[in-house]
Design a protein around this motif. Sequence first.
Motif: not given
Length: 327
Positions: A15-41
Amino acid sequence: MTNSELIARGKSVIEIEIDALQQIVTNLDDDFAQAVNTLAEAIENKGKVVVIGIGKSGNIGHKIAATLNSTGSTAVVLNSQNALHGDLGMISDGDAVIALSYSGETAELLDLIPFVKRFDVKIISITKSKDSSLAKYSDVTVCTPIRREACPLNLAPTSSSTAALVMGDALAMTLLEKRGFTHEEFARYHPGGSLGRALLTKVADIMRQGINIAVVPNNATVADAVAAMGYARTGSCIVVSPDNKTLSGVFTHGDFARSYTTGENIGAKPIEDFMKKSPISIQEDSLAVEAVKIFEQHRIDDIIVLNAQKEVVGLVDSQDLARLKIV
């Protein structure tokens, strides 16, 4: 501790680890998209992904690199201890670097970063905060903040390492979709075992055809269909248009049994009155893994195979998949 207490503790960790995953879902932002674009490039320019981490982060890094490799994005793991003694040679200009450290203050990693930055690379950090030293040295920071570790002492990397692992999966799978990675490409990287067979094998390679399938025209009788099934030793009969090509329906032993119990003499009756219309079908050039998915989703025993002209050319029996080691 009693068994009940042990089970309760196990549930608490999850349950504690599930809570951690819910936190990172909530905090996902444009930096994630930038990271994917950087890897793709980097990948599109024939570069690779270099993954760096220390301790548990290093273990997570190995899994992230393996996932990237298996989905067509070349990745290597840089051992931080050996990096300053020649292994920096695995980095090339144009690469993308993923650096993992939950605290963002791991001394061995921070000591290595200045040497990495001598190359023309982009650094993506996976860490808890954009205020960390690692984040400040990075081009993109993907944050994985957690409330606490699942360790009862709040010390051993548990929730934090799970968060990093899942973030790595999120990056890899999103990158896969962005690059348009296909089933055929996936099969190329997974040739072994039943998965490889399912991905590399086409439906045309495993389908029954000729005398091994029962086919009757849609002006046939139920008796004709039953006789055809007996001759072909199959549990279903494909019903086609009078030209014996276009699919009209399917009639199974189950259909016969259900109709027979009504007490009627159904043998002389038209097959069209008892067949299932618009049965599920698949193209002969489809991958066998697509047939596996259809069997799982629809709980059926047979799939009718069509060619590009929508003509019946065969049948896939679910029992054949195990025999051919497709599943």
